[in-house]
Design an enzyme around this catalytic site. Structure first.
Site, short mmCIF file in Angstrom:
data_model
loop_
_atom_site.label_atom_id
_atom_site.label_comp_id
_atom_site.label_asym_id
_atom_site.label_seq_id
_atom_site.Cartn_x
_atom_site.Cartn_y
_atom_site.Cartn_z
CB ALA A 71 -1.23 87.22 -35.79
CB THR A 72 3.06 86.83 -32.43
OG1 THR A 72 2.41 88.08 -32.14
CG2 THR A 72 4.54 86.94 -32.10
CG ASN A 153 -1.03 97.42 -36.10
OD1 ASN A 153 -0.29 97.58 -37.07
ND2 ASN A 153 -0.57 97.41 -34.87
CD GLN A 181 -5.71 95.08 -36.55
OE1 GLN A 181 -6.93 95.28 -36.49
NE2 GLN A 181 -4.99 94.85 -35.46
CB SER A 201 -4.86 86.71 -34.92
OG SER A 201 -4.77 86.39 -33.57
CB ALA A 202 -9.52 83.49 -33.50
CG HIS A 203 -6.94 88.00 -30.22
ND1 HIS A 203 -6.68 89.26 -29.73
CD2 HIS A 203 -5.79 87.59 -30.80
CE1 HIS A 203 -5.42 89.57 -30.00
NE2 HIS A 203 -4.87 88.58 -30.66
CB CYS A 326 3.36 94.51 -28.77
SG CYS A 326 1.98 93.78 -29.63
N1 7TS Z 1 -0.30 91.65 -36.76
C1 7TS Z 1 -1.04 92.76 -36.66
C2 7TS Z 1 -1.28 93.61 -37.87
C3 7TS Z 1 -1.59 93.11 -35.43
O1 7TS Z 1 -2.34 94.21 -35.35
C4 7TS Z 1 -1.33 92.31 -34.30
C5 7TS Z 1 -1.82 92.71 -32.94
C6 7TS Z 1 -0.60 91.14 -34.46
C7 7TS Z 1 -0.07 90.85 -35.70
C8 7TS Z 1 -0.34 90.18 -33.34
O2 7TS Z 1 -1.46 89.39 -33.13
P1 7TS Z 1 -1.48 88.21 -32.06
O3 7TS Z 1 -2.51 87.23 -32.55
O4 7TS Z 1 -0.13 87.63 -32.00
O5 7TS Z 1 -1.89 88.80 -30.77
N2 7TS Z 1 -1.94 94.11 -32.82
C9 7TS Z 1 -2.14 94.81 -31.69
C10 7TS Z 1 -2.41 96.18 -31.69
O6 7TS Z 1 -2.54 96.89 -32.68
N3 7TS Z 1 -2.55 96.58 -30.42
O7 7TS Z 1 -2.38 95.52 -29.63
C11 7TS Z 1 -2.11 94.41 -30.39
#
Ligand code: 7TS
Length: 396
Positions: A71-72, A153, A181, A201-203, A326
């Site tokens: 997602a990042t 989140n 989320q 994001s799948a995870h 993060c």
């Molecule tokens: N956007 C939201 C709303 C998220 O909660 C997170 C990860 C991301 C983007 C990033 O996702 P990724 O696929 O790049 O890993 N959030 C969190 C959290 O709330 N605690 O650890 C990671």
């Protein structure tokens, strides 16, 4: 006992997802772009996986779903693309984000700001919610993009993305939502409101790590992220992550099938945890329950540093969080607590519990017991909490 209550950070991979992915490591390992059978035998599986992903968000096939690494990446991509397509050309000069977006949105917005883009950070109210009026007040004909997450989140608060998208459409601005989320916790239907870009994001819904997606409505613009081959319509070239895509497809299918369970059964356990935690004196939960997704609680225990509570919980085998993983090494106060203007003595006390469809009643009951003991112990040694030991209370 080990209890995992940090499902907003990441989730366990559904065993069905793992099973679906397995053949693509040592059996069907061909490159889908190769012309031989090792490549072509992966095609039906990729097609099916993509169909499941489209179906999970109700995207028509004319729209694009581009598979990314997380997602990042998807979030960053939207902002950089807006910069290239709209800002550099001088068409627009302004973007709007909420002040409680994930760091991958906030930092991308700040980067654009450093390049001269005007950025408005929308405030949240004391309930951790966004008022659509704040968007109406800040949007201008020069606004290129509004980016507001679907579900926060930290608190689980559901933001009014349908209405915000409408406002954007009326004002000729693009709308992006970070739905990381929301997938698996709310019904997602990109045809029911004018969202232009959407990240997931799948995870976060029991799929593998390292696979994200960017949805884009037909006819919208996007600068290619990687120049190279023709993969992902030329928007993001590079050999496809076949096991990852197959895993995301299966995870999406399972998420849709489990949605009712997530919204009712998981909620029941979350409510049990919340009811019991709120029985502890001087305890506060951010955002009313009916305005939150079913799995999340952000709770504050007055007089207790979040990190101290996390330590006690971890000693007892329970995983929770004090802020986005993060940022949680920084020992800073929770960003949402800061944004709602929480009093200094509460800003550092927030703990996030996030459940999943794998959470059991036994785990929740165990957690309730551990938290109650931890609160008693930590308030007993807290310099900021006027604590009256139970023995003295009884003696009075
Ligand atoms: N956007 C939201 C709303 C998220 O909660 C997170 C990860 C991301 C983007 C990033 O996702 P990724 O696929 O790049 O890993 N959030 C969190 C959290 O709330 N605690 O650890 C990671």
């Amino acid at each position: 006992m080990r209890v995992y209550l940090d499902n907003n950070a990441t989730t366990i991979v559904d065993p069905q997802v793992k099973l679906a992915m397995e053949p693509f490591f040592c059996q069907m390992y061909g490159n889908p772009n190769s012309l031989h059978s090792f490549g072509s035998e992966t095609h039906p599986y990729l097609k099916l996986a993509m169909e499941k992903i489209y179906a999970g968000i109700n995207a028509p096939k004319e729209d694009s779903v581009i598979i990314t690494s997380c997602a990042t990446e998807s979030n960053n991509w939207v902002f950089k693309s807006i910069y290239f397509e709209y800002i550099l050309s001088g068409r627009k000069d302004h973007i709007i984000v909420s002040e409680v977006e994930h760091p991958s949105v906030i930092a991308a917005a700040k980067h654009l700001e450093s390049l001269g883009v005007k950025v408005t950070y929308l405030p949240i109210n004391e309930e951790g919610l966004i008022d659509v009026q704040t968007v109406k007040d800040s949007i201008t004909p020069k606004t290129a993009l509004v980016s507001v997450m679907w579900v926060n989140n930290e608190t689980g608060a559901i933001f009014p993305v349908e209405e915000i998208a409408q406002v954007c459409q009326e004002h000729g601005a693009l709308f992006h939502t970070d739905a990381v989320q929301a997938v698996g916790k709310l019904p997602i239907n990109v045809q029911s409101f004018p969202v232009d870009y959407m990240t997931f994001s799948a995870h976060k819904f029991h799929g593998p790590k390292g696979v994200g997606a960017l949805y884009m409505r037909k006819g919208k613009e996007l600068s290619p992220l990687f120049h190279g081959g023709s993969q992902m319509g030329g928007y993001r070239s590079g050999t496809l992550n076949v096991p990852g895509i197959v895993g995301m497809g299966k995870a999406m299918e399972q998420a849709v099938d489990s949605l009712d369970f997530e919204m009712h059964d998981v909620k029941e356990l979350r409510d049990l945890l919340e009811d019991e935690l709120l029985k502890i004196k001087d305890t506060f939960v951010v955002t009313p329950r009916h305005k939150r997704v079913s799995n999340t609680i952000l709770v504050s225990f007055r007089g207790i540093e979040g990190e101290a509570m996390l330590w006690d919980l971890n000693q007892a085998g329970i995983a929770a969080s004090t802020g986005s993983a993060c940022a949680s090494e920084d020992l800073e106060s929770n960003p949402v607590m800061e944004a709602i203007g929480a009093a200094e003595d509460l800003a550092h006390t927030a703990i996030r519990f996030s459940l999943s469809r794998y959470t059991t009643r036994e785990e929740i009951e165990y957690t309730i017991g551990v938290v109650k003991k931890a609160v008693e112990r930590l308030r007993g040694i807290s310099s900021s909490y006027a604590y009256v030991p139970k023995s003295l209370q009884e003696a009075k």
